[in-house]
Motif scaffolding. Sequence first.
Motif, PDB file in Angstrom:
ATOM      1  N   UNK A   1       7.630  -9.736  15.015  1.00 41.45           N
ATOM      2  CA  UNK A   1       6.960 -10.692  14.131  1.00 41.45           C
ATOM      3  C   UNK A   1       7.405 -10.448  12.695  1.00 41.45           C
ATOM      4  N   UNK A   2       7.880 -11.496  12.025  1.00 43.07           N
ATOM      5  CA  UNK A   2       8.372 -11.333  10.666  1.00 43.07           C
ATOM      6  C   UNK A   2       7.350 -11.656   9.600  1.00 43.07           C
ATOM      7  N   UNK A   3       6.171 -12.082  10.003  1.00 41.63           N
ATOM      8  CA  UNK A   3       5.165 -12.513   9.046  1.00 41.63           C
ATOM      9  C   UNK A   3       4.560 -11.330   8.303  1.00 41.63           C
ATOM     10  N   UNK A   4       4.149 -11.617   7.061  1.00 42.96           N
ATOM     11  CA  UNK A   4       3.506 -10.607   6.220  1.00 42.96           C
ATOM     12  C   UNK A   4       2.069 -11.008   5.924  1.00 42.96           C
ATOM     13  N   UNK A   5       1.233 -10.002   5.800  1.00 39.70           N
ATOM     14  CA  UNK A   5      -0.129 -10.186   5.313  1.00 39.70           C
ATOM     15  C   UNK A   5      -0.255  -9.450   3.994  1.00 39.70           C
ATOM     16  N   UNK A  15     -10.610  -3.338   3.306  1.00 43.62           N
ATOM     17  CA  UNK A  15      -9.201  -3.678   3.123  1.00 43.62           C
ATOM     18  C   UNK A  15      -8.287  -2.751   3.903  1.00 43.62           C
ATOM     19  N   UNK A  16      -8.574  -1.464   3.861  1.00 40.71           N
ATOM     20  CA  UNK A  16      -7.773  -0.488   4.606  1.00 40.71           C
ATOM     21  C   UNK A  16      -7.900  -0.723   6.105  1.00 40.71           C
ATOM     22  N   UNK A  17      -9.114  -1.002   6.559  1.00 37.75           N
ATOM     23  CA  UNK A  17      -9.322  -1.267   7.980  1.00 37.75           C
ATOM     24  C   UNK A  17      -8.573  -2.518   8.414  1.00 37.75           C
ATOM     25  N   UNK A  18      -8.585  -3.556   7.597  1.00 37.67           N
ATOM     26  CA  UNK A  18      -7.845  -4.774   7.933  1.00 37.67           C
ATOM     27  C   UNK A  18      -6.349  -4.512   7.991  1.00 37.67           C
ATOM     28  N   UNK A  19      -5.858  -3.691   7.062  1.00 36.05           N
ATOM     29  CA  UNK A  19      -4.431  -3.362   7.072  1.00 36.05           C
ATOM     30  C   UNK A  19      -4.050  -2.688   8.387  1.00 36.05           C
ATOM     31  N   UNK A  20      -4.846  -1.747   8.828  1.00 30.00           N
ATOM     32  CA  UNK A  20      -4.556  -1.044  10.078  1.00 30.00           C
ATOM     33  C   UNK A  20      -4.612  -1.984  11.277  1.00 30.00           C
ATOM     34  N   UNK A  21      -5.616  -2.857  11.306  1.00 32.96           N
ATOM     35  CA  UNK A  21      -5.773  -3.751  12.449  1.00 32.96           C
ATOM     36  C   UNK A  21      -4.679  -4.819  12.490  1.00 32.96           C
ATOM     37  N   UNK A  22      -4.242  -5.288  11.335  1.00 35.96           N
ATOM     38  CA  UNK A  22      -3.145  -6.261  11.320  1.00 35.96           C
ATOM     39  C   UNK A  22      -1.821  -5.600  11.675  1.00 35.96           C
ATOM     40  N   UNK A  23      -1.629  -4.364  11.222  1.00 34.72           N
ATOM     41  CA  UNK A  23      -0.413  -3.636  11.596  1.00 34.72           C
ATOM     42  C   UNK A  23      -0.358  -3.436  13.110  1.00 34.72           C
ATOM     43  N   UNK A  24      -1.520  -3.168  13.707  1.00 31.04           N
ATOM     44  CA  UNK A  24      -1.577  -3.003  15.158  1.00 31.04           C
ATOM     45  C   UNK A  24      -1.191  -4.287  15.888  1.00 31.04           C
ATOM     46  N   UNK A  26       1.152  -6.200  14.768  1.00 33.35           N
ATOM     47  CA  UNK A  26       2.555  -6.427  14.491  1.00 33.35           C
ATOM     48  C   UNK A  26       2.867  -7.084  13.171  1.00 33.35           C
ATOM     49  N   UNK A  27       1.866  -7.287  12.334  1.00 31.83           N
ATOM     50  CA  UNK A  27       2.110  -7.897  11.026  1.00 31.83           C
ATOM     51  C   UNK A  27       2.698  -6.882  10.062  1.00 31.83           C
ATOM     52  N   UNK A  28       3.695  -7.307   9.314  1.00 30.41           N
ATOM     53  CA  UNK A  28       4.158  -6.537   8.173  1.00 30.41           C
ATOM     54  C   UNK A  28       3.142  -6.695   7.044  1.00 30.41           C
ATOM     55  N   UNK A  47       3.401   2.746   8.825  1.00 34.95           N
ATOM     56  CA  UNK A  47       4.795   2.652   9.275  1.00 34.95           C
ATOM     57  C   UNK A  47       5.026   3.577  10.467  1.00 34.95           C
ATOM     58  N   UNK A  48       4.498   4.797  10.367  1.00 32.86           N
ATOM     59  CA  UNK A  48       4.684   5.768  11.448  1.00 32.86           C
ATOM     60  C   UNK A  48       3.956   5.339  12.718  1.00 32.86           C
ATOM     61  N   UNK A  49       2.761   4.774  12.559  1.00 27.77           N
ATOM     62  CA  UNK A  49       1.936   4.452  13.723  1.00 27.77           C
ATOM     63  C   UNK A  49       2.346   3.155  14.405  1.00 27.77           C
ATOM     64  N   UNK A  50       2.760   2.154  13.607  1.00 26.88           N
ATOM     65  CA  UNK A  50       2.939   0.819  14.179  1.00 26.88           C
ATOM     66  C   UNK A  50       4.350   0.254  14.009  1.00 26.88           C
ATOM     67  N   UNK A  51       5.229   0.987  13.331  1.00 29.37           N
ATOM     68  CA  UNK A  51       6.634   0.565  13.181  1.00 29.37           C
ATOM     69  C   UNK A  51       6.753  -0.809  12.511  1.00 29.37           C
ATOM     70  N   UNK A  52       5.881  -1.072  11.549  1.00 30.01           N
ATOM     71  CA  UNK A  52       5.958  -2.327  10.803  1.00 30.01           C
ATOM     72  C   UNK A  52       6.508  -2.045   9.409  1.00 30.01           C
ATOM     73  N   UNK A  53       6.872  -3.105   8.724  1.00 32.66           N
ATOM     74  CA  UNK A  53       7.323  -2.972   7.341  1.00 32.66           C
ATOM     75  C   UNK A  53       6.108  -3.010   6.412  1.00 32.66           C
ATOM     76  N   UNK A  54       6.071  -2.079   5.485  1.00 34.39           N
ATOM     77  CA  UNK A  54       4.958  -2.020   4.543  1.00 34.39           C
ATOM     78  C   UNK A  54       5.508  -1.821   3.130  1.00 34.39           C
TER      79      UNK A  54
END
Length: 260
Positions: A1-5, A15-24, A26-28, A47-54
């Motif tokens: 998924x190439x989309x960013x949040x 905000x931190x919780x949302x970041x983690x849940x969106x990364x899970x 597949x959102x960058x 990045x380490x946990x979900x391999x997404x771009x941050x």
Amino acid sequence: MGSYALITGASKGIGKAMASQLAAKGYNLLLIARTENELQLLADELIASYKVKVSYLSADLANQLSPKIVADWCRGLHAEVSILINNAGYGLWGDFAELALAEQLNMLQVNLNSVVELTYHLLPLLKNQERAYILNVSSMAAYQALPTLALYAASKAFIISFSRAIRYELKNTSVSVTVLSPGPTDTGFAHRAGLDRLADLADKFNMQPADVARIGLKGMFECKVEIIPGLLNKLSAYGAKHLNKAWIERISAGLYRNAK
């Protein structure tokens, strides 16, 4: 998924919780907060946990220049932003006439003006997506006038009205607008606002940021208009709408005036 949040107030709480849940999912991520070291730690973890771009940007949204700086930064990254979460916000406790005006205006800049400006600047990017979402974080404080939290409650009431209005304006576009109104949440809000005694009481009713984030994101993806997480909060909002406003204001004033 190439989309960013893009998430403001991303280093702590909801905000931190949302970041983690969106990364899970597949959102960058594009993360905005004041404290750079907290952003870096969160980015490394995601990045380490979900391999997404941050990517992250340390910015104080109380600065009137910050929303434009954030928007220009997003455009410079050429990121396909499909989610905007306006989560940053805080409160100040005390009588309006006794609090420093500059501090109150800074709060309004974060709670109100930055939401308007970021939404305005990022809407062209969001409209380019096949499906896009705006989630504005309000508060249960929005549903009644709150003596000693006058501007905070008013700013959050604005967020609800603004969100509902632009949702209608954008109904024929790819962008859905949702507003989330949490009640007491374990984020440290009360302590920062100076509500020390009330913070101890709120701890008994606090929801956890992860639960609020999960409910908020689920409602956002379902394109709901307003989300009030928790049964007690829903009942409180119903009461604020239907009970005598003067009575509610007296009760609130008595509660908050003894909260220091």
